[in-house]
Structures are given as structure tokens and as C-alpha cells.
Design an enzyme around this catalytic site. Structure first.
Site, PDB file in Angstrom:
ATOM      1  CD  GLU A 177      48.446  87.343  49.957  1.00  0.00           C
ATOM      2  OE1 GLU A 177      47.645  86.461  50.319  1.00  0.00           O
ATOM      3  OE2 GLU A 177      48.511  87.804  49.117  1.00  0.00           O
ATOM      4  CE  LYS A 219      49.806  84.881  47.814  1.00  0.00           C
ATOM      5  NZ  LYS A 219      48.831  83.942  47.327  1.00  0.00           N
TER       6      LYS A 219
HETATM    7  P1  13P Z   1      48.443  87.303  42.529  1.00  0.00           P
HETATM    8  O1  13P Z   1      49.359  86.454  42.419  1.00  0.00           O
HETATM    9  O2  13P Z   1      47.583  87.534  41.351  1.00  0.00           O
HETATM   10  O3  13P Z   1      48.875  88.870  43.288  1.00  0.00           O
HETATM   11  O4  13P Z   1      47.474  86.658  43.673  1.00  0.00           O
HETATM   12  C1  13P Z   1      47.913  85.978  44.869  1.00  0.00           C
HETATM   13  C2  13P Z   1      46.989  86.195  45.988  1.00  0.00           C
HETATM   14  O5  13P Z   1      46.535  85.216  46.601  1.00  0.00           O
HETATM   15  C3  13P Z   1      46.866  87.553  46.344  1.00  0.00           C
HETATM   16  O6  13P Z   1      46.340  87.520  47.655  1.00  0.00           O
END
Ligand code: 13P
Length: 337
Positions: A177, A219
């Protein structure tokens, strides 16, 4: 590393019409969420709200995995059942946030580097024993005056790749991510530029570390205007530029891309995902791993009171269903209740 099972879990998580619930807020972040409904940040409140989401009947039709914070992985319901067992009993994979948060960089204090590599392999082995089958590490890239620096992008990409390799060695599917934040007054074009560079650098590092791409999930943020930008790109532009950015930087072997919502409203996050899936077919599945965009209405419905569980279940089920439809490009605002 069991490549076959890593690839099987990664693909199952992005099976048709399914996505991830990100319920891995750290304890301080959960405090901010509970403050929105005037509730205290107690262990019982954190548990009761999360349990309400997990207990929602048939949520497994739309949710294939839930990312948990460490506390939740071992937490028990009032009846003494581990919350992760509730997920497993529905065929939903428990996941675990393994990073130790984003901290100011020594060389550039307005930027952040995510930490958590120390002892990570041993922690992953323990998490696997506790039932986790996938993991998450969030890197944060901020757009602003003179930032992001190349050093920040490079250091975060390198840590993400090391994390991903360690997870796979412990048979956990890593969610990679790299989040380019929406905060700021930058245009969508700047977001595109930074997102593409971040993703390219990240995949270079993943390759260098020997990460097995069919056994990861990406992600990313969507390519979107900064929150304070005076010209906000519309839904079609967000969808087109996000897809263009991903096509330019994400290898085809990656089975799925699960977006974060990053501060978009619930319906915006659904509409953007829907627009991308309605536009065409891609080498990877495009799905969701939303935190706020799946939980916000449910949190307000619950309001800290378990007498409101029936409406909480209904509201969460609806949001999950809308996002599932968006995975097929079959969502429409008229379906909102
Ligand atoms: P949000 O969808 O609220 O951005 O959170 C996703 C997430 O896991 C952030 O690390």
C-alpha cells in the site's frame, strides 16, 4: 514460501464482486473515529463496533477479507469467541496490519517513512498461527511544496518490498500500500505524476527483492484532485487517469488492485470504482479495500449503542453490496437507500 497457496489466497480475495474491509485502525486512530460519535476509545467500544461489522449476516457475499489491528486478531466477543473465528466461520480471510506506523523522515521532516521491519518475520509467523492469511503495510507519500522527494519515494518503496518478501516467506499475502495522500491543493495531474512515479519505484523494488507478484495485492490511492484544489476533476476523469496510471506501472501478474478510499465520501469511492470497472476489462481485478468508505454510515448508525445493531448491520450490508456492484460496473446512485 508456498507460491501456490499465496497466489490462491490473493486471487480468492479479489474473486468476482468481492473486496476487503479495512478495519485495522490503530488504537489512536480508532479513538478519532469513536470521537465522531461522542464515544470513548475503550476496548469494549472498539470490539463492539468491529464485531457488529463482522456479525453482519451475509456480508461474506461481498467481503472476502478483513484487515485487523493486532488487538482485534486476539480479541474475544462477550461470549468468549475470538473475533477472527467469526470471520473464518464465514469463509472470510483475517488479515493483519504489520507496519508500525509512518514516522517523520530524518532527512525531510515534512515527509514520512513507514517502520516495522525489525522482527517482522517472527511476527508474521505468529500471526499466521493465529489465523492471519494476508498482511498490510501502508506507506504515505505527501504532496506539497518541494515534496515528495525522490528519497522519500525510494525509501518507502524499498521498505514495502522488504516487507512483502518477508510476508511471503511466512506465507502471508502482502498488501502493498503506497498511499499518495489527497491532502493539499494540488491538481489531479500532479497526483498522477506522483502516483505513477511511486508505483514504478515500488514495482522496481519488488522485483529487486524477488517478490512473487501473483501472490501480492496492490492497494493504491485513486488518481484524484487534492482536497483543497479549486478545480475538482469529475468522476470520469478520476476513473480514466487512475486506469492510465495503473496500466503504465502495474505488471499484469498482479492478480488484484484493491483501492483505499483515502478520505473520499462513501458514494464517491463507490462511484469511482464503478466507473473504472464499467470502462473496460483489465489484466488485474479492480476492487476495494476501504476503511472509512465502508464504515462511516455504520459507525453513525451504531452510535455506541448495541440497541442499534439491527440498523448497523443493514447499513454496513448495503455499503458492502454497493461496492460489490461497483466491482462489476453495475452500481448506480439510484440504488442508494
Ligand atoms: P481508508 O479507505 O479509510 O483510506 O482506509 C484504508 C486503509 O487501510 C488505509 O491504510
Amino acid at each position: 514460501m508456498d507460491k501456490e497457496s499465496l497466489a490462491a489466497v490473493a486471487s480468492a480475495i479479489v474473486a468476482s464482486g468481492k473486496g476487503i474491509l479495512a478495519a485495522d485502525e490503530s488504537t489512536p486512530t480508532m479513538g478519532k473515529r469513536l470521537a465522531l460519535i461522542d464515544q470513548e476509545n475503550t476496548e469494549v467500544n472498539r470490539r463492539d463496533f468491529r464485531q457488529a461489522l463482522f456479525d453482519t449476516e451475509s456480508m461474506e457475499h461481498f467481503i472476502s477479507g478483513v484487515i485487523l489491528f493486532e488487538e482485534t486478531l486476539e480479541q474475544k466477543s462477550e461470549e468468549g469467541i475470538r473475533l477472527s473465528k467469526i470471520l473464518e466461520s464465514k469463509g472470510v480471510y483475517p488479515g493483519i496490519k504489520v507496519d508500525k506506523g509512518a514516522h517523520p523522515m530524518d532527512s525531510s521532516s515534512s515527509e514520512k517513512i513507514t517502520k516495522g521491519l525489525d522482527g517482522l518475520y517472527e511476527r508474521c509467523v505468529d500471526f499466521y498461527k493465529l489465523g492471519a492469511r494476508f498482511a498490510k503495510w501502508r506507506a504515505v507519500i505527501t504532496i506539497g511544496e518541494g515534496i515528495p522527494t525522490d528519497e522519500c519515494i525510494q525509501a518507502n518503496a524499498s521498505a514495502l518490498a522488504k516487507y512483502a518478501k518477508i510476508c511471503q516467506d511466512a506465507n502471508l499475502v502482502p498488501i502493498v500500500e503506497p498511499e499518495v495522500l489527497m491532502d493539499g491543493n494540488h491538481t489531479i495531474e500532479i497526483c498522477y505524476e506522483v502516483s505513477e512515479k511511486t508505483l514504478r519505484t515500488t514495482f522496481n523494488e519488488l522485483e529487486k527483492e524477488g517478490v512473487y507478484l501473483p501472490g501480492i495485492l496492490l492497494k493504491p490511492n485513486m488518481v484524484i484532485s487534492g482536497k483543497e484544489c479549486s478545480v475538482q476533476a469529475d468522476m470520469n476523469k478520476v476513473a480514466q487517469m487512475t486506469v492510465k496510471c495503473l496500466m503504465a506501472s502495474v505488471p499484469e501478474e498482479v492478480p488484484g488492485i484493491v483501492f483505499l478510499s483515502g478520505g473520499q465520501s462513501e458514494t464517491e469511492a463507490t462511484e469511482h470504482l464503478n466507473a473504472m470497472n464499467a470502462m473496460g476489462e483489465y489484466p488485474w481485478k479492480l476492487s476495494f479495500s476501504y476503511g472509512r468508505a465502508l464504515q462511516q454510515s455504520a459507525l453513525h448508525s451504531w452510535g455506541g449503542n448495541n440497541a442499534n445493531l439491527a440498523t448497523t448491520y443493514a447499513v454496513f450490508y448495503h455499503r458492502a453490496e454497493m461496492n460489490s456492484k461497483a466491482c462489476h460496473g453495475e452500481y448506480s446512485p439510484e440504488l442508494e437507500i
